[in-house]
Every structure is written in C-alpha cells, then in structure tokens.
Design a protein around this motif. Structure first.
Motif, PDB file in Angstrom:
ATOM      1  N   LYS A  30      11.974   2.127 -14.790  1.00  0.00           N
ATOM      2  CA  LYS A  30      12.886   1.212 -14.094  1.00  0.00           C
ATOM      3  C   LYS A  30      13.070   1.568 -12.625  1.00  0.00           C
ATOM      4  O   LYS A  30      13.345   0.706 -11.796  1.00  0.00           O
ATOM      5  N   GLU A  31      12.973   2.838 -12.303  1.00  0.00           N
ATOM      6  CA  GLU A  31      13.152   3.278 -10.928  1.00  0.00           C
ATOM      7  C   GLU A  31      11.927   3.027 -10.062  1.00  0.00           C
ATOM      8  O   GLU A  31      11.962   3.281  -8.860  1.00  0.00           O
ATOM      9  N   GLY A  32      10.834   2.552 -10.658  1.00  0.00           N
ATOM     10  CA  GLY A  32       9.603   2.319  -9.907  1.00  0.00           C
ATOM     11  C   GLY A  32       8.709   3.532  -9.836  1.00  0.00           C
ATOM     12  O   GLY A  32       7.699   3.534  -9.115  1.00  0.00           O
ATOM     13  N   ASP A  33       9.064   4.585 -10.565  1.00  0.00           N
ATOM     14  CA  ASP A  33       8.232   5.789 -10.587  1.00  0.00           C
ATOM     15  C   ASP A  33       7.043   5.600 -11.518  1.00  0.00           C
ATOM     16  O   ASP A  33       7.187   5.098 -12.635  1.00  0.00           O
ATOM     17  N   TRP A  34       5.862   6.059 -11.054  1.00  0.00           N
ATOM     18  CA  TRP A  34       4.666   6.028 -11.887  1.00  0.00           C
ATOM     19  C   TRP A  34       4.639   7.299 -12.732  1.00  0.00           C
ATOM     20  O   TRP A  34       4.760   8.412 -12.221  1.00  0.00           O
ATOM     21  N   LYS A  35       4.468   7.110 -14.053  1.00  0.00           N
ATOM     22  CA  LYS A  35       4.501   8.223 -14.990  1.00  0.00           C
ATOM     23  C   LYS A  35       3.163   8.322 -15.741  1.00  0.00           C
ATOM     24  O   LYS A  35       2.674   7.330 -16.283  1.00  0.00           O
ATOM     25  N   PHE A  58      10.589  -0.996  -0.284  1.00  0.00           N
ATOM     26  CA  PHE A  58      10.716  -0.184  -1.489  1.00  0.00           C
ATOM     27  C   PHE A  58      10.115  -0.893  -2.698  1.00  0.00           C
ATOM     28  O   PHE A  58      10.179  -2.126  -2.804  1.00  0.00           O
ATOM     29  N   PRO A  59       9.555  -0.137  -3.608  1.00  0.00           N
ATOM     30  CA  PRO A  59       8.981  -0.743  -4.816  1.00  0.00           C
ATOM     31  C   PRO A  59      10.082  -1.323  -5.699  1.00  0.00           C
ATOM     32  O   PRO A  59      11.227  -0.871  -5.642  1.00  0.00           O
ATOM     33  N   PRO A  60       9.755  -2.304  -6.516  1.00  0.00           N
ATOM     34  CA  PRO A  60      10.763  -2.913  -7.397  1.00  0.00           C
ATOM     35  C   PRO A  60      11.443  -1.863  -8.273  1.00  0.00           C
ATOM     36  O   PRO A  60      10.783  -1.028  -8.885  1.00  0.00           O
ATOM     37  N   GLY A  61      12.768  -1.918  -8.298  1.00  0.00           N
ATOM     38  CA  GLY A  61      13.533  -1.011  -9.141  1.00  0.00           C
ATOM     39  C   GLY A  61      13.958   0.269  -8.467  1.00  0.00           C
ATOM     40  O   GLY A  61      14.852   0.965  -8.956  1.00  0.00           O
ATOM     41  N   PHE A  62      13.353   0.600  -7.326  1.00  0.00           N
ATOM     42  CA  PHE A  62      13.637   1.887  -6.695  1.00  0.00           C
ATOM     43  C   PHE A  62      15.082   1.960  -6.193  1.00  0.00           C
ATOM     44  O   PHE A  62      15.805   2.915  -6.491  1.00  0.00           O
ATOM     45  N   ASN A  85       0.814  -1.215   0.000  1.00  0.00           N
ATOM     46  CA  ASN A  85       0.000   0.000   0.000  1.00  0.00           C
ATOM     47  C   ASN A  85       0.849   1.266   0.000  1.00  0.00           C
ATOM     48  O   ASN A  85       0.484   2.269  -0.619  1.00  0.00           O
ATOM     49  N   ASP A  86       1.991   1.226   0.712  1.00  0.00           N
ATOM     50  CA  ASP A  86       2.858   2.413   0.732  1.00  0.00           C
ATOM     51  C   ASP A  86       3.376   2.736  -0.668  1.00  0.00           C
ATOM     52  O   ASP A  86       3.476   3.910  -1.046  1.00  0.00           O
ATOM     53  N   SER A  87       3.700   1.717  -1.430  1.00  0.00           N
ATOM     54  CA  SER A  87       4.175   1.941  -2.801  1.00  0.00           C
ATOM     55  C   SER A  87       3.053   2.471  -3.685  1.00  0.00           C
ATOM     56  O   SER A  87       3.290   3.306  -4.566  1.00  0.00           O
ATOM     57  N   LYS A  88       1.862   1.989  -3.441  1.00  0.00           N
ATOM     58  CA  LYS A  88       0.723   2.485  -4.221  1.00  0.00           C
ATOM     59  C   LYS A  88       0.454   3.958  -3.916  1.00  0.00           C
ATOM     60  O   LYS A  88       0.159   4.750  -4.815  1.00  0.00           O
TER      61      LYS A  88
END
Length: 741
Positions: A151-156, A301-305, A114-117
């Motif tokens: 790749k960094e796990g950032d939502w774009k 941490f989210p995958p790739g972060f 949930n934190d990553s979301k």
C-alpha cells in the motif's frame, strides 16, 4: 462478501481464520486473494495452493510452493515481503502477508514515472544484496511476477520458489525444480540455455545479477535514457559470466544515480525517523519535508506513498504535539512554536489525506477536522478553509450541520478580512449540506451584516451567495429578503456589486409579483439608470428595467377597460352623511363645480353646499362646530361664561376658510398644489407657526371652596382660566415622517 467467503472455503475444502475477498490476477504457483483479518479488521493478502489438485501435482508446483512456504518462515528483511501468518493442513498451504499486488498488475494500473521505477529497483537490489551476501542465498526467480507492491508503494521481493541456500540447502531447488516453471526459461543467459542451470554453480549469485538486469530492461522497455544506468545494465547482463557484475557492485557503482533521486532520499529519511526522538522528528517535518514539495523539486510520488507511508507518521506526530498543555514553566515562545508546528503538520495531513478512501478518511482524518474546526487559532482555521474544497466530498450532511457549521460561521466575526473572505468562500462549498433552518435562522442574519463589509469582494460574494440560496429561504420572507439585499447592493459604491445586483434582478424576475415590481423594484432600478460611476451599470440597468416594465405592461393588458365613475366615492359620502339632499340639486352643484374647476371637488363646492339652505341640519351643525378657533378671546373660552363661538353663518364660514387654509395647505387656487418636493408644505408650516406662536393667556377662575361657588378675594377681577389644554406641535406633519413617502 460473506457468500463469497463461504464459497471459497467450500472450494478449498477447509476454513481459515481470515476472510477471503476478491481474487487477484497472478502468474505464479499460488492463487492470490484480498483478505481481511477479523481480529483487527485489517487488510491482508492470502497466498493459497491446493496440494490435492492433480494439475498442481503433475506440474510439481507443490514442491515449489513448499519451498516458498519453508523459506518464508526463515528469512525476514524490511525489503522482502512482510509475512504475517502460515497455515498448513493436509489439503492446502496458506501464506498470509501484508496487503500487496503483483508488480505486473501495479504497472498496468498506474502510470509510474522513471524516478519511481528507480526507487523500486533500488529496494529490490538491496533485497538481493541481503540474500546473496548476508544470507548466502541465490534467488533464481527475479522478474515482474516475483515482485509485489504494498500500500505504501514499496516494491517487495518474494517468489521464493527457487530460493536456495548455497551452503546448507539439501534440496537445492534452483537446480532440481527450476525446470518445472515454464516462465523460468523466458530470460536466461546463453550459457544456461546451452549448458543448463548447473553452469551457474561457480558464480550462482551472478545469475541473480543477470535476471535483475533483464528486469530493468523490461521496466524501461529497453529505452534507458540515463547513460550511467544504461552502462550498469550492460554490465549486469554481460554474456561472459566472468565480466558480469554482482548486485553489491551495481549498488556501489550506481550510488550517484540513487543519491540524486529525491524519492530514495525521502524514503531513507523516513526509515531513519523511526530511530529519532520526537523533537528530531518534528524538526524534520517542519524544516526538511517542504524541500520535496516546492516548485523546483518536481517530486512525483508513487501511488500510496504519501497517504499510506508519510501520512501515518504525520498523524502520529500531530497527536503528540496536540497533547501539549502549557504549564507554569512554558514561555510564550513555547506556545507559539507549538501552534506553528500544529499548523504545518495539519497542512500536510489534509493535503495527503484527501487521496484516502472513504473508510480510511473517516477513521484517520475526520476526527482531526472536527477537533481543529473548534480552534480559535487563525493559522489553523485558514488551513482548514483552504483545504475544504478537497475534503468536502467526504463530509456528510450530518457532519456539516452538527460538527462544522457553527464553528465555520464564527469566521464571519473575525477582524482579519482573509478569514472572513475565506469563510464566505467555504460556505459556498458546503451550502447544499446546510439545513434550511440553519440558513434562515442563522446564515441570513450573518449575510445581512456581511453585505456591509468594508472589503468590496466580500460584499459581492455575499450577494452571490444570497442569490444562490434563494430557493431555501422561507416563502413568507423570501421576496423581502431578495429585494432588500439586491436593492442595497444597487446603492453600493463598488461597480461589480451593482452589476451582480442587476444580474440577480434579471435572474429572479419570475420570483416577484406585479405589486412588488411596481412598488419596490422599478424605483430601485430607475436609480441605476443614472449611475454616475459606470456606463456598464447604466446599460445593464436599462436592460433589466425594460424587462420588468415589459412584464408589467404585458399583465396590464389583461386588466378591465371599463372606467369607474370618478365621483362615485364623493356621491357615496353625501348619500351617507346628507341623505336629505335631493340628487338633482346635488348633481347640479357638482356639475357647476366641474365647469368652474379642473378638479371634481374643492373647498368652493363644500362651502357652497354648507351655505345652501337645503343642507341646513346636522351636516351644517357638524361643520360649524368641527374646528376650534385659536383666535377666540379668553372670555369666550372661559368655563364660567357662556360659549361665544356661535357666530353668524357668514362669519363662521369666513373663519373656517382661514383655518382650513392655514392647517392643510390647500386654497381655492389649485395652482398652488404641492408639487411632490414638499416646498408648499414648508410654507404652510411657517404660516401656521406664526399663528400658533401668538401669546395667548387662558385663565380660569378657581372654583370657590364652597360647593357651586367661586373663590372670592383679590383675584376676583381675574379672568377664568380654561381647563382645555392644547398640546400642539408645529413640526408634526401628521404623515408619520418623510420616510414613509
């Protein structure tokens, strides 16, 4: 892959300066591909649409794609997808972006907490706020299919098919083209369903608010546990448009939610680092970063972060500090501070770098590992060894043998026991990648010393390693090494070391020959049967001893049962040195001797044989002349007088018996035979010492100056001095020392 690239170029009817890879699942007007930029071999994502495709034309997807193509060139924002290149021709449109995957694919591939979301939603909310308020745009297509993850796990945010400028857009795509996309109708407010899209004109940005609220419900599967967030979602999706909040209001009222999210906090910190100097960055990594990794924070941490966002910053900072060279103005504190910083950064680099793919690991992490293994700093070395079990899989045999091994084994010489013990543990991890030559010529010598280490656990682990590598030891020395190492550990004062040695003997029983078992092993095991420290050792020793004894007895059953003639060797002797002795007479003497003694031969039978007239001849002469009588007078030894040592047979025999008893420890009574502890031998040495220490003067007349004459004068009455020099040592027992027995 080249075949695939050529095939795709043929299908699309053109070629572009990018290499196509695998196709990506996607629900939009675009076809997505993983790609590579040949200029720098970097990864990209290729958005493609065929403008000549009839299905696309009939669906009016070409209009949606052209709007995306156009607006992507105009708008740049960190939270929006990063576009790299745009290619347009008569047949196709291409948008080249940073490597991304659709959010729908990302969620199916990873278990996102949930934190990553919330972090992802925070990024999307900031993007919408920028579009709505700063750029005066309405997005109109906010859902899982218009969001991509890098790749960094950032939502774009992307999906600009309906993106409309509310003031200067002549096409007004949100109103003209939205009906062309079927998925647009999946989550619409009631007023739009009932009255059409034009109903949003008074408050168009609230349409984005509604779509964003529906996105949150989808991500949490309509089960939002956080009351504050749940309340905000209800306000975003309020059916009454006048009561519906905008995105900027959502961010303001949800500030407490985002402030308490550690993922959002560290993301903002990393963004701010770009505007700070190197000292400020270093202080952050040294003192602040650890807050996100302690046991209390529980940050996931989210995958790739970590590996793709945080790791590059760490590597960059590490490379800057590594270049530090002490100058005349550098203090000792500066040097210590620099080493501490390197150790902290290296720890993070190795921790996060383990999740990288093989290619990226080889490119970014390996050079650091090779260089730091040569460091003499203990903190650096300890960090490397502690992380070795994680990155060992990325090291080839060549890497270990040529770049790591010799620096690694230098840790055995460290005075700090932690370094020595961690080095030994690390050798176990890479032992399969070390060459046979290095094991035999380098490692075994070190392990021989390590087996005597003051720290007991090091001695145990050393023996375990020796047993583990036994198959790689050269055959001509293998068994000697194993027996020596195991036997040495049997005498160790540390009980686990003894137990390990016994287990080693049990495991390796098939490696040893019967001769080695009988002459070298059983005796060592027998000592452990009476171990005074541990009953476990005694029990295990009894078990292993019995295994070896059974092996010997099993093979002994196959030996011949015929007994050899016990006197064969003695008979051969007399046959060789007394060929004139008739066999019957010799046999009679032997039989007589056997009847008088419990042994086959002794000095009795020898004296009898010598004194027998039958044996007169060379044997008798050799026997009589074989000993030098140390009690002979000086006159008898003088070179100027005839030798008086030729006595009658009875006197000579008597003298021979005396000498024999004094120097060999044997006599006619075999009850005094040495019992194996050496006590009779000590007695004989004392008696011999008495005889040898008698003062004896041996003088020989000097030769006369004239040839053949004697020197005349006042010394004429002196007795001649013997030229015979007897250098006798009482202490030499002629057996090479007690260690051989």
């Amino acid at each position: 892959m080249n075949f695939l690239s050529k095939t795709l170029s043929t299908l699309t009817g053109t070629s572009i300066p990018y290499t196509f890879k695998e196709k990506i699942e996607n629900q939009s007007v675009w076809t997505l591909y993983d790609g590579v930029n040949p200029k720098d071999n970097s990864s990209v994502t290729i958005f493609e649409i065929n403008l000549r495709d009839q299905n696309i034309l009939q669906s009016n997807y070409d209009q949606l794609a052209k709007n995306t193509f156009k607006k992507s060139k105009l708008i740049k924002f960190p939270e929006l997808i990063n576009t790299i290149d745009f290619i347009e021709n008569d047949n196709n449109l291409y948008i080249i972006t940073e490597p991304v995957v659709p959010l729908s694919v990302y969620l199916n591939s990873h278990n996102i907490n949930n934190d990553s979301k919330i972090l992802g939603l925070y990024n999307i909310a900031n993007s919408l706020e920028f579009l709505n308020l700063k750029c005066n745009y309405v997005h109109g297509n906010v859902n899982v299919n218009s969001i991509y993850v890098n790749k960094e796990g950032d939502w774009k945010l992307f999906g600009f098919e309906f993106l409309t400028n509310l003031q200067s857009d002549p096409d007004q795509p949100i109103y003209r083209f939205s009906r062309y996309l079927a998925i647009f109708n999946n989550s619409l407010p009631d007023d739009v369903l009932n009255q059409g899209i034009d109903v949003i004109r008074p408050f168009p940005i609230k349409f984005d608010s509604y779509c964003f609220g529906k996105l949150i419900e989808v991500l949490f599967d309509n089960r939002i546990n956080d009351k504050s967030l749940s309340s905000l979602v209800r306000r975003l999706t309020n059916p009454k448009i006048n009561l519906r909040i905008t995105i900027d209001k959502f961010l303001a009222d949800g500030a407490s939610i985002f402030k308490n999210n550690l993922l959002i906090e560290i993301t903002n910190d990393l963004k701010d680092l770009k505007f700070k100097n190197n000292d400020e960055k270093l202080n952050y990594f040294k003192y602040n970063l650890a807050n996100y990794f302690d046991s209390d924070s529980h940050v996931e941490f989210p995958p790739g972060f970590l590996e793709n966002r945080l790791l590059p910053e760490l590597i960059l900072q590490y490379s800057i500090i590594e270049k530090f060279k002490p100058s005349v103005n550098s203090t000792n504190d500066d040097i210590i501070k620099n080493q501490e910083s390197l150790a902290i950064l290296l720890n993070y680099i190795l921790k996060f770098g383990n999740s990288l793919g093989a290619d990226e690991f080889n490119k970014s992490i390996k050079p650091i590992i090779f260089k730091t293994f040569a460091s003499t700093d203990r903190s650096i070395r300890l960090i490397l060894l502690n992380h070795l079990n994680n990155f060992e899989r990325n090291l080839s045999e060549s890497d270990v043998q040529s770049r790591i091994f010799y620096n690694l084994i230098s840790g055995f010489q460290d005075t700090n026991f932690m370094i020595r013990e961690t080095t030994l543990t690390s050798i176990n991890l890479v032992i399969d990648k070390i060459s046979v030559k290095q094991i035999n010529q380098d490692l075994l010598k070190i392990l021989a010393k390590s087996q005597m280490d003051p720290k007991p656990s090091i001695r145990v682990n050393t023996l375990i390693l020796i047993i583990k590598i036994q198959s790689k030891i050269y055959n001509n020395s293998k068994n000697n090494v194993l027996i020596t190492a195991l036997s040495k550990s049997l005498k160790d004062t540390f009980t686990p070391c003894k137990m390990t040695a016994l287990q080693g003997f049990e495991k390796l029983i098939t490696e040893f020959s019967l001769e080695e078992i009988c002459t070298k092993i059983l005796g060592q095991l027998a000592i452990s049967l009476m171990d005074k420290q541990s009953v476990k050792v005694r029990n295990q020793a009894r078990k292993v001893f019995q295994l070896y004894l059974d092996a010997v007895e099993t093979n002994a059953k196959n030996l011949p049962v015929v007994e050899e003639d016990e006197e064969l060797e003695e008979k051969e002797f007399f046959k060789k040195f007394a060929p004139n002795v008739e066999s019957e007479e010799s046999n009679d003497i032997i039989k007589e001797t056997n009847s008088n003694s419990g042994f086959s031969f002794g000095w009795n039978v020898v004296n009898k044989l010598v004194s027998t007239s039958v044996l007169e001849g060379q044997l008798n002469n050799d026997f009589n002349n074989s000993n030098v009588d140390l009690t002979t007078s000086v006159d008898q030894l003088s070179l100027g007088k005839p030798n008086q040592s030729s006595m009658d047979n009875s006197s000579n025999a008597k003298l021979s018996n005396v000498n024999t008893k004094e120097t060999n420890g044997w006599d006619d009574n075999f009850d005094d035979v040495d019992d194996g502890w050496g006590m009779d031998e000590v007695k004989d040495e004392v008696e011999t010492d008495k005889i040898i220490k008698k003062p004896v003067t041996r003088k020989v007349q000097d030769r006369a100056k004239k040839p053949g004459g004697l020197k005349l004068g006042k010394d004429k009455d002196k007795k001649p001095i013997s030229n015979l020099r007897l250098n006798l040592s009482v202490d030499d027992d002629s057996w090479g020392g007690s260690d051989d027995w």
